[in-house]
Scaffold this motif. Structure first.
Motif, PDB file in Angstrom:
ATOM      1  N   THR A  56       0.823  -1.214   0.000  1.00 48.31           N
ATOM      2  CA  THR A  56       0.000   0.000   0.000  1.00 48.31           C
ATOM      3  C   THR A  56       0.852   1.257   0.000  1.00 48.31           C
ATOM      4  N   VAL A  57       2.100   1.147   0.454  1.00 50.00           N
ATOM      5  CA  VAL A  57       3.022   2.282   0.456  1.00 50.00           C
ATOM      6  C   VAL A  57       4.379   1.786  -0.034  1.00 50.00           C
ATOM      7  N   MET A  58       5.237   2.742  -0.452  1.00 43.49           N
ATOM      8  CA  MET A  58       6.572   2.387  -0.934  1.00 43.49           C
ATOM      9  C   MET A  58       7.681   3.079  -0.142  1.00 43.49           C
ATOM     10  N   GLU A  59       7.367   3.602   1.053  1.00 45.03           N
ATOM     11  CA  GLU A  59       8.435   4.126   1.893  1.00 45.03           C
ATOM     12  C   GLU A  59       9.406   2.988   2.215  1.00 45.03           C
ATOM     13  N   SER A  60      10.683   3.282   2.157  1.00 47.06           N
ATOM     14  CA  SER A  60      11.692   2.225   2.251  1.00 47.06           C
ATOM     15  C   SER A  60      11.582   1.414   3.541  1.00 47.06           C
ATOM     16  N   ALA A  61      11.373   2.075   4.682  1.00 47.45           N
ATOM     17  CA  ALA A  61      11.304   1.350   5.953  1.00 47.45           C
ATOM     18  C   ALA A  61      10.158   0.351   5.962  1.00 47.45           C
ATOM     19  N   GLU A  62       9.018   0.750   5.401  1.00 50.81           N
ATOM     20  CA  GLU A  62       7.864  -0.142   5.358  1.00 50.81           C
ATOM     21  C   GLU A  62       8.100  -1.295   4.389  1.00 50.81           C
ATOM     22  N   VAL A  64      10.978  -2.631   3.584  1.00 48.02           N
ATOM     23  CA  VAL A  64      11.921  -3.549   4.214  1.00 48.02           C
ATOM     24  C   VAL A  64      11.185  -4.513   5.151  1.00 48.02           C
ATOM     25  N   LYS A  65      10.258  -3.994   5.935  1.00 46.12           N
ATOM     26  CA  LYS A  65       9.473  -4.850   6.832  1.00 46.12           C
ATOM     27  C   LYS A  65       8.675  -5.880   6.050  1.00 46.12           C
ATOM     28  N   ARG A  66       8.043  -5.447   4.966  1.00 49.34           N
ATOM     29  CA  ARG A  66       7.205  -6.360   4.179  1.00 49.34           C
ATOM     30  C   ARG A  66       8.050  -7.419   3.469  1.00 49.34           C
ATOM     31  N   VAL A  67       9.226  -7.041   3.012  1.00 51.48           N
ATOM     32  CA  VAL A  67      10.128  -8.019   2.393  1.00 51.48           C
ATOM     33  C   VAL A  67      10.546  -9.062   3.424  1.00 51.48           C
ATOM     34  N   ALA A  68      10.890  -8.612   4.627  1.00 52.37           N
ATOM     35  CA  ALA A  68      11.278  -9.547   5.688  1.00 52.37           C
ATOM     36  C   ALA A  68      10.129 -10.491   6.035  1.00 52.37           C
ATOM     37  N   GLU A  69       8.919  -9.957   6.104  1.00 49.33           N
ATOM     38  CA  GLU A  69       7.750 -10.796   6.402  1.00 49.33           C
ATOM     39  C   GLU A  69       7.529 -11.846   5.315  1.00 49.33           C
ATOM     40  N   PRO A 100      26.197  -3.863  -4.967  1.00 53.70           N
ATOM     41  CA  PRO A 100      26.043  -5.242  -4.474  1.00 53.70           C
ATOM     42  C   PRO A 100      27.039  -5.598  -3.381  1.00 53.70           C
ATOM     43  N   ASP A 101      28.153  -4.891  -3.295  1.00 55.91           N
ATOM     44  CA  ASP A 101      29.145  -5.186  -2.258  1.00 55.91           C
ATOM     45  C   ASP A 101      28.642  -4.805  -0.869  1.00 55.91           C
ATOM     46  N   THR A 102      27.857  -3.739  -0.787  1.00 55.43           N
ATOM     47  CA  THR A 102      27.363  -3.270   0.516  1.00 55.43           C
ATOM     48  C   THR A 102      25.878  -3.534   0.715  1.00 55.43           C
ATOM     49  N   GLY A 103      25.156  -3.948  -0.364  1.00 52.67           N
ATOM     50  CA  GLY A 103      23.715  -4.141  -0.263  1.00 52.67           C
ATOM     51  C   GLY A 103      22.945  -2.837  -0.219  1.00 52.67           C
ATOM     52  N   MET A 104      23.565  -1.764  -0.688  1.00 48.27           N
ATOM     53  CA  MET A 104      22.946  -0.440  -0.655  1.00 48.27           C
ATOM     54  C   MET A 104      22.164  -0.186  -1.947  1.00 48.27           C
ATOM     55  N   VAL A 105      20.903   0.258  -1.795  1.00 52.61           N
ATOM     56  CA  VAL A 105      20.140   0.740  -2.940  1.00 52.61           C
ATOM     57  C   VAL A 105      20.517   2.208  -3.131  1.00 52.61           C
ATOM     58  N   LEU A 106      21.169   2.508  -4.223  1.00 46.90           N
ATOM     59  CA  LEU A 106      21.671   3.863  -4.446  1.00 46.90           C
ATOM     60  C   LEU A 106      20.563   4.816  -4.861  1.00 46.90           C
ATOM     61  N   GLU A 126      17.036   6.924  -1.737  1.00 51.79           N
ATOM     62  CA  GLU A 126      18.445   7.242  -1.957  1.00 51.79           C
ATOM     63  C   GLU A 126      19.271   6.666  -0.820  1.00 51.79           C
ATOM     64  N   ASP A 127      20.291   5.876  -1.200  1.00 48.38           N
ATOM     65  CA  ASP A 127      21.236   5.306  -0.231  1.00 48.38           C
ATOM     66  C   ASP A 127      20.518   4.587   0.908  1.00 48.38           C
ATOM     67  N   VAL A 128      19.683   3.628   0.545  1.00 48.93           N
ATOM     68  CA  VAL A 128      18.968   2.816   1.525  1.00 48.93           C
ATOM     69  C   VAL A 128      19.754   1.523   1.767  1.00 48.93           C
ATOM     70  N   PRO A 129      20.193   1.245   3.005  1.00 49.14           N
ATOM     71  CA  PRO A 129      20.989   0.036   3.295  1.00 49.14           C
ATOM     72  C   PRO A 129      20.103  -1.210   3.368  1.00 49.14           C
ATOM     73  N   LEU A 130      19.490  -1.556   2.267  1.00 49.27           N
ATOM     74  CA  LEU A 130      18.501  -2.636   2.230  1.00 49.27           C
ATOM     75  C   LEU A 130      19.088  -3.962   2.701  1.00 49.27           C
ATOM     76  N   GLY A 131      20.275  -4.314   2.196  1.00 46.97           N
ATOM     77  CA  GLY A 131      20.871  -5.594   2.566  1.00 46.97           C
ATOM     78  C   GLY A 131      21.154  -5.700   4.054  1.00 46.97           C
ATOM     79  N   ALA A 132      21.738  -4.658   4.628  1.00 47.71           N
ATOM     80  CA  ALA A 132      22.078  -4.688   6.052  1.00 47.71           C
ATOM     81  C   ALA A 132      20.829  -4.748   6.916  1.00 47.71           C
TER      82      ALA A 132
END
Length: 352
Positions: A56-62, A64-69, A100-106, A126-132
């Protein structure tokens, strides 16, 4: 000798439990605007389960939670709640540049042509540490890749990689991306295919440069170009294709936009041919764009122009086969899982 059926079943369950405890598995997830697609893949590269979720939203923090779920649900449903997370790795792919080395979405952005209420709202990362962040939530090794590279990984194991060791993948979505496999090695360096300049005095691209492939091709740009050429208000690429396929007086102008889009891709492919000499180029796109046939004037114009790539490249590099395939989110998620598996110790994937 009498065989106790129950004893046999118990031994089978224990043997399967032991296999699960020693095998490596991967979850692959594709992040698309307002939706997720996930798969579970075994060490042999075969998909064992899949699932989709709407966002329903695309804010990065949300997200990340949905991907983990989604990853947790896939593992629990297919492998069991008690399955050790040390035997699971997670691969995620997004439609934008990553490290890909840091898992950062640029950078990850959508750009609807207008912001009317029925359109999804715009977003930008911008610069979201998705992998970490995912690794912290899940307790699993996690990789992050660009979507075109994930499709290239899929092709490497399950597509044209079975017949050629050097090939490329072009992905036509909202924008245009590419991934390369050279002599059996997938290039992890970014291939900013959409921002190759192929029209010296061309249209201004969203990136600010002039004449990029992505100034003419991709769902956003192609729709905008047809609007500019015809003066018609169009609600997305499907409407632009319908105009070009129809008998409207402006259909000819619309078709010209699809021809130029095909030529833009052809010039980009020519550059990759000159640099790497692939034997195959796989072009993924919407079925209405890459599926030619009777009455499909837009697709036919696009494909015909794209297949003229030999006119734009060095003569020795012209022996290349173009393969077109409709977009499939499961393949993207599958490719992300394969990339994750390739990074796991002791797992060696071979083309099937």
């Amino acid at each position: 000798m009498n065989v106790n059926v129950n004893d046999v079943k118990v031994r089978q369950i224990l043997r399967r439990s032991d296999e699960l405890d020693h095998e490596q598995y991967a979850v692959g997830i594709e992040i698309q605007p307002y939706k997720l697609t996930g798969v579970v893949v075994g060490a042999d590269g075969v998909v064992l389960a899949r699932s989709r979720r709407h966002l329903t939203v695309m804010e990065s923090a949300e997200v990340v939670k949905r991907v983990a779920e989604l990853a947790e649900n896939l593992v629990d449903d297919r492998l069991g709640c008690a399955f050790p997370r040390s035997r699971v790795c997670v691969g995620v792919q997004v439609g934008g540049p990553v490290d890909p080395d840091t898992g950062m979405v640029l950078h990850l952005v959508n750009g609807p042509d207008d912001h009317r209420h029925e359109k999804p709202p715009p977003y930008e990362w911008e610069d979201v540490p998705l992998g970490a962040e995912l690794a912290s939530m899940l307790g699993c090794a996690t990789s992050v890749e660009n979507d075109a590279h994930a499709f290239a990984a899929y092709e490497q194991s399950l597509g044209v990689g079975r017949v050629g060791s050097t090939f490329g993948v072009v992905l036509v979505r909202d924008g245009v991306g590419a991934g390369m496999v050279v002599r059996g090695e997938r290039l992890s360096a970014p291939v900013e295919f959409g921002h190759l300049q192929v029209w010296p005095r061309g249209r201004i691209c969203d990136c600010g440069m002039r004449g990029c492939i992505e100034s003419q091709v991709g769902n956003r740009a192609l729709t905008a170009v047809v609007k500019e050429r015809t003066g018609r208000e169009l609600d997305g690429l499907e409407a632009a294709i319908a105009l070009a396929d129809g008998d409207d007086a402006q259909a000819r102008e619309a078709l010209a936009a699809f021809r130029k889009a095909g030529t833009s891709i052809a010039r980009g492919i020519a550059t990759l041919l000159t640099l790497f000499g692939p034997t195959h180029m796989v072009v993924y796109g919407a079925e209405d764009l890459i599926g030619g046939g009777p009455g499909r004037r837009a697709a036919n114009a696009f494909l015909h122009a794209m297949r003229k790539f030999p006119a734009h490249t060095f003569q020795i590099s012209r022996d290349c086969q173009i393969v077109t395939k409709p977009l499939d989110a499961v393949r993207g998620a599958h490719g992300a899982a394969l990339i994750a598996l390739q990074g796991c110790p002791g797992v060696l994937l071979q083309p099937r």
